[in-house]
Design a protein around this motif. Structure first.
Motif, PDB file in Angstrom:
ATOM      1  N   GLY A   2       2.148  -2.206   2.513  1.00 48.62           N
ATOM      2  CA  GLY A   2       3.133  -1.260   2.003  1.00 48.62           C
ATOM      3  C   GLY A   2       2.463   0.042   1.594  1.00 48.62           C
ATOM      4  N   ASP A   3       3.274   1.081   1.414  1.00 46.40           N
ATOM      5  CA  ASP A   3       2.714   2.391   1.051  1.00 46.40           C
ATOM      6  C   ASP A   3       2.010   2.329  -0.311  1.00 46.40           C
ATOM      7  OD1 ASP A   3       5.419   1.946   0.212  1.00 46.40           O
ATOM      8  OD2 ASP A   3       5.577   4.029  -0.426  1.00 46.40           O
ATOM      9  N   GLY A   4       2.539   1.517  -1.236  1.00 44.45           N
ATOM     10  CA  GLY A   4       1.910   1.421  -2.560  1.00 44.45           C
ATOM     11  C   GLY A   4       0.531   0.798  -2.470  1.00 44.45           C
ATOM     12  N   SER A   5       0.430  -0.328  -1.784  1.00 45.92           N
ATOM     13  CA  SER A   5      -0.870  -0.992  -1.626  1.00 45.92           C
ATOM     14  C   SER A   5      -1.832  -0.107  -0.849  1.00 45.92           C
ATOM     15  CB  SER A   5      -0.701  -2.317  -0.873  1.00 45.92           C
ATOM     16  OG  SER A   5      -0.443  -3.361  -1.763  1.00 45.92           O
ATOM     17  N   ASP A  35       6.148   2.356   5.172  1.00 49.28           N
ATOM     18  CA  ASP A  35       6.395   3.365   4.139  1.00 49.28           C
ATOM     19  C   ASP A  35       7.856   3.332   3.700  1.00 49.28           C
ATOM     20  OD1 ASP A  35       6.410   5.523   2.484  1.00 49.28           O
ATOM     21  OD2 ASP A  35       6.094   7.044   4.048  1.00 49.28           O
ATOM     22  N   ASN A  36       8.067   2.970   2.442  1.00 47.77           N
ATOM     23  CA  ASN A  36       9.430   3.040   1.890  1.00 47.77           C
ATOM     24  C   ASN A  36       9.452   3.873   0.610  1.00 47.77           C
ATOM     25  OD1 ASN A  36       8.232   1.294   0.094  1.00 47.77           O
ATOM     26  ND2 ASN A  36       9.243  -0.536   0.908  1.00 47.77           N
ATOM     27  N   HIS A  37       8.424   4.731   0.460  1.00 45.22           N
ATOM     28  CA  HIS A  37       8.378   5.712  -0.628  1.00 45.22           C
ATOM     29  C   HIS A  37       8.436   5.066  -2.013  1.00 45.22           C
ATOM     30  CE1 HIS A  37       9.078   8.382   2.731  1.00 45.22           C
ATOM     31  NE2 HIS A  37      10.161   7.689   3.016  1.00 45.22           N
ATOM     32  N   GLY A  38       7.723   3.984  -2.168  1.00 49.35           N
ATOM     33  CA  GLY A  38       7.681   3.363  -3.493  1.00 49.35           C
ATOM     34  C   GLY A  38       7.666   1.854  -3.391  1.00 49.35           C
ATOM     35  N   PHE A  39       8.187   1.244  -4.432  1.00 43.41           N
ATOM     36  CA  PHE A  39       8.073  -0.204  -4.570  1.00 43.41           C
ATOM     37  C   PHE A  39       9.408  -0.885  -4.281  1.00 43.41           C
ATOM     38  CE2 PHE A  39       5.089   0.783  -8.425  1.00 43.41           C
ATOM     39  CZ  PHE A  39       4.159   1.381  -7.574  1.00 43.41           C
ATOM     40  N   SER A  40       9.570  -1.373  -3.062  1.00 44.30           N
ATOM     41  CA  SER A  40      10.783  -2.133  -2.761  1.00 44.30           C
ATOM     42  C   SER A  40      10.813  -3.410  -3.606  1.00 44.30           C
ATOM     43  CB  SER A  40      10.815  -2.483  -1.274  1.00 44.30           C
ATOM     44  OG  SER A  40      11.882  -3.328  -1.002  1.00 44.30           O
ATOM     45  N   SER A  41       9.675  -4.051  -3.731  1.00 44.41           N
ATOM     46  CA  SER A  41       9.599  -5.331  -4.455  1.00 44.41           C
ATOM     47  C   SER A  41       9.978  -5.158  -5.921  1.00 44.41           C
ATOM     48  CB  SER A  41       8.175  -5.867  -4.371  1.00 44.41           C
ATOM     49  OG  SER A  41       7.264  -4.840  -4.765  1.00 44.41           O
TER      50      SER A  41
HETATM   51 MG   LIG Z   1       6.533   0.505  -0.642  1.00 44.47          MG
END
Ligand SMILES: [Mg+2]
Ligand SMILES: Cc1ncc(C[n+]2csc(CCOP(=O)(O)OP(=O)(O)O)c2C)c(N)n1
Length: 632
Positions: A468-471, A495-501
C-alpha cells in the motif's frame, strides 16, 4: 590446546560461517552472511572481520530495520533452516533493528542481531550516541532488545564469546524457542584479541529434531477425533515450517476433516484441495468461520491462536467445543485448555493419521456442507476479482490480476494495511510458500525489504510484493538494494491516498476516518484539504526500478504481463478505490470503543460493541468436562 589469536569480531565471524543445520538428512549452512550498515561502533571491529572473511558475505542495506526484515523473510521462506546475521553500529543503527527484532520474534523466525555497543572499558564515556544513565554504567540502548529477543547477551570480554555463540545457536535452531537473538558487541571488545580454542572454528552441525508427541496424549487425541461430530483443523505457520503439508493433505483426505488456514499457515494446502476451506478468523471465508462456530473439536496445528484467528475469542461458539493443540512450543500447546501435543507438526499429523487408519470422521451432511462452502467461496472470489469498478479499480480486482499473472510456484508477499485481509481471503495459493504474509507484527515497511529476502531464499520463484502507499512511504529504500544485489522484485504499489484499513476501522468505530487520509492541512486546521501529491512511479524509478503506471484493469494486466520479461526490479503503480473494500464474513475483531464520547456515531458504535463483546469466550478456563486432558 591449539589456539588461534583473533579479535572477538574475527572469532565471531569464524565461528558463524561454520555453523550448519540438518533436518531429514538435508544439511544447510545456517547463516548465509551478514546484512547491515557500518558506523564508528563496528567498522573497525566487526567490519574488519567481515572484510577478511569474504566467504561470509557482507550485504549493505539502506536501513538497519530493513536488514532484519530481509533476514526474517529469507528465514521464513527457507522454513527457518537458514538465515542471516544483521550488524549495526551503536546507537541509532542498533535501535533501528529493535522493530525488526520484534517482528522476527513474534513470528518465531530466527535472526541473529549483532549491534555495536558502548565501550566496555568505559573510560572514554560518554561516547558519541551513548545513552547515559545516572543509575548504572551497565545500561545502553541495546538493553531495549531484551524483551524482543529470545536470547540476549553482551560480550564484555573476548573470552565470553564461546559460551555466548553456542547459546545463540541453540536458541536460533530450536523449533520452539527461535526468534531474534541479540549479541551486543561493545566497540572496544570487538577489536580486542584472545587465544581462542581452534575447535571453535570447526564445522558444527545442529540437527533439528522432529519431536514426537507423548503417546498417552496422542491416543487420547485420536479417540477425541474419532468421536467428534464437527471437527475442524486450523493450519498455522508451524505446518509450513515443519514441512508437514503432505502429512496434512493425507490426514485431511483420510479423515475428511476440513482445514482453515491462518495468515501464517495459508498455503498449507492448495486452495482447491477438497478439505481446504481457506482463510479462517477475522479475515476468513464464510465456510471456515461457520465451521469454527459450530465445531465441537478444533485441532490447532502450528498456530499461536492469535486474535485474528480466534476472532477475539468469539470464533468458537459451540458450548461443547474442545481443543487439541499440536505445537512444538509448549505455551501454544496449552492454549484454550487444549489437549497439548507438544510435537513437531509433521510427526504428530502422521501419527494421528496412523492411529485413525481407515477412519473417516466427517459424516455425509458435514461433507456436503464443506463442498457447498467451497463452491460458494470460489464464486464470491470470482465476483470480487471481476467487479469492473472504476477506475480507480477495486483492490480485489488488482489482487485477481496479480493472482492470474503469477505462476503456481511464485510468491505473493505483504505485511500491513488492508491488503493482508484481502489477500488472506482471496489469494488462490497453489504451492507451499507461495503466500508470504508477515502478520504477526503486521509491520508497515516489511514488504519491499521482505520481498528481497524471499527472492534471495529461492531465486527460481518470482516474488510479487503487494504494498500500500502507506507502507511504501514507510520504507521503500531497499529497492536500491535489490538493484545492487541483482535480485528482481515485482512490486505492485496500490495507491489509495491513505489508510483504507485503519480508515475503514475508524468508520466502524464511529470516528469517520479521522487522521487516516493523506490530505493537506486546511486553513481550518484539519487534515481534510487536497490530496498530498505523491508520485509513486517517480519514486520507484528514482530508486532504480523499471516502472509502469496503470489505471484500468487491462493496463494492470498488460503491465503484469510485461513485468515477466524484465530481469531488474519492476514496479507497477495503480490507483485503487479506498472505499471499495472486500467485506468481512461471519467474524468480529475486538477493538474497544470509547465508553463515553461527545460524538453520536461513537456512542452508537459503543452500544453495538457492548453487545458483540459478550460473545467472547474464556476457553482457557473451560470446565473440566470440556478439557481433554489433565496432563499436569
Ligand atoms: Mg493506502
Ligand atoms: C509500523 C506501523 N505503524 C502503524 C501501523 C498501523 N497501521 C496498520 S495498517 C495502516 C495503514 C497502511 O496504509 P497503506 O499501506 O496505504 O495500506 P491501506 O490501509 O491503504 O490498504 C496503519 C497505519 C502498522 N501496522 N505498522
Amino acid at each position: 590446546m591449539a589456539t588461534r589469536r583473533l579479535t572477538t569480531a574475527q572469532a565471531l565471524v569464524g565461528f558463524l560461517k561454520n555453523q550448519y543445520v540438518e533436518r531429514d538428512g538435508r544439511e544447510h549452512r545456517f547463516l548465509e552472511g551478514a546484512w547491515g550498515i557500518f558506523g564508528h561502533g563496528n567498522i573497525a571491529g566487526l567490519g574488519q572481520a567481515l572484510q577478511q572473511n569474504p566467504d561470509f558475505r557482507y550485504y549493505l542495506c539502506r536501513n538497519e530495520q530493513a536488514a532484519v526484515h530481509i533476514a526474517t523473510a529469507f528465514a521464513k521462506s527457507r522454513m527457518r533452516l537458514s538465515t542471516f546475521a544483521c550488524v549495526s553500529s551503536i546507537g541509532p543503527g542498533a535501535t533501528n533493528m529493535v522493530t525488526g527484532a520484534a517482528t522476527a520474534t513474534i513470528n518465531r523466525i530466527p535472526v541473529l542481531l549483532l549491534p555495536g555497543d558502548i565501550f566496555a572499558r568505559r573510560n572514554v564515556a560518554p561516547v558519541l550516541q551513548q545513552l547515559e544513565s545516572e543509575q548504572s554504567q551497565d545500561i545502553s540502548v541495546n538493553d531495549a532488545f531484551r524483551p524482543v529477543s529470545r536470547y540476549w547477551d553482551r560480550i564484555n570480554r573476548p573470552d565470553q564469546l564461546p559460551c555466548a555463540v553456542v547459546e545463540a545457536m541453540r536458541v536460533l535452531t530450536s523449533p520452539a524457542q527461535t526468534g531474534a537473538v541479540t549479541l551486543a558487541l561493545p566497540q572496544d571488545v570487538q577489536s580486542e584479541a584472545w587465544d581462542y580454542p581452534a575447535e571453535m572454528f570447526e564445522k558444527r552441525v545442529w540437527r533439528i529434531p522432529r519431536q514426537p508427541a507423548d503417546s498417552i496424549s496422542l491416543a487420547r487425541a485420536a479417540e477425541a477425533i474419532r468421536t467428534a461430530k464437527r471437527p475442524l483443523l486450523i493450519a498455522g505457520g508451524g505446518v509450513l515450517y515443519s514441512e508437514a503439508t503432505a502429512a496434512l493433505d493425507h490426514f485431511a483426505r483420510q479423515t475428511g476433516i476440513p482445514v482453515g488456514e491462518t495468515q501464517g499457515g495459508k498455503g498449507s494446502l492448495p486452495f482447491d484441495h477438497p478439505q481446504n476451506l481457506g482463510a479462517i478468523g477475522v479475515t476468513g471465508t464464510p465456510g471456515a468461520n461457520i465451521a469454527a462456530r459450530e465445531a465441537d473439536l478444533v485441532i490447532a496445528a502450528g498456530t499461536r491462536l492469535s486474535d485474528f484467528t480466534t476472532a477475539s475469542k468469539t470464533a468458537f461458539q459451540n458450548p461443547e467445543v474442545r481443543f487439541i493443540n499440536i505445537n512444538v512450543n509448549e505455551m501454544d500447546a496449552f492454549k484454550h485448555a487444549g489437549l497439548p501435543l507438544v510435537a513437531d507438526a509433521r510427526v504428530a499429523l502422521e501419527e494421528l493419521a496412523a492411529a485413525l487408519a481407515g477412519c473417516r470422521v466427517t459424516n455425509d451432511e458435514y461433507c456436503s456442507s464443506i463442498g457447498a462452502w467451497k463452491q460458494r467461496w470460489e464464486a464470491e472470489t470470482d465476483r470480487l476479482f471481476s467487479l469492473h469498478h472504476g477506475p480507480p479499480i477495486s483492490q480485489g480486482e488488482a489482487i485477481g490480476a496479480v493472482n492470474r499473472a503469477s505462476r503456481p510456484e511464485d510468491v505473493v508477499l505483504c505485511a500491513a494495511g488492508s491488503l493482508p485481509g484481502d489477500l488472506h481471503k482471496l489469494w488462490r495459493t497453489r504451492r507451499p510458500g507461495g503466500y508470504h504474509l508477515e502478520y504477526g507484527y503486521s509491520c508497515m515497511g516489511y514488504e519491499i525489504a521482505g520481498g528481497l529476502g524471499a527472492k534471495m531464499a529461492d531465486p527460481s520463484r518470482d516474488v510479487y510484493v503487494m504494498v500500500g502507499d502507506g507502507s511504501f512511504l514507510m520504507m521503500a529504500s531497499e529497492i536500491a538494494t535489490s538493484i545492487q544485489e541483482g535480485y528482481k522484485l515485482n512490486l505492485v504499489v496500490l495507491d489509495n491516498h491513505g489508510f483504507s484499513s485503519i480508515g475503514g476501522l475508524s468508520q466502524s468505530i464511529g470516528s469517520k476516518g479521522f487522521g487516516t487520509d493523506y490530505r493537506q492541512r486546511t486553513g481550518g486546521g484539519s487534515l481534510d484539504g487536497e490530496l498530498v501529491p505523491v508520485d509513486f512511479a517517480a519514486l520507484c524509478a528514482a530508486l532504480g526500478a523499471r516502472v509502469v503506471r496503470a489505471s484500468k484493469r487491462e493496463e494492470l494486466e498488460q503491465a503484469l504481463e510485461a513485468m515477466r520479461g524484465h530481469d531488474r526490479t519492476t514496479a507497477v503503480v495503480v490507483e485503487v478505490d479506498k472505499e471499495t473494500r472486500v467485506p468481512g464474513y461471519e467474524s468480529w475483531w475486538d477493538v474497544p470503543i470509547s465508553e463515553v464520547s461527545e460524538i453520536e456515531s461513537i456512542r452508537q458504535a459503543r452500544a453495538q460493541y457492548e453487545q458483540a463483546v459478550k460473545k467472547e469466550r474464556r476457553h482457557e478456563v473451560a470446565p473440566a468436562a470440556r478439557q481433554l486432558t489433565e496432563a499436569r
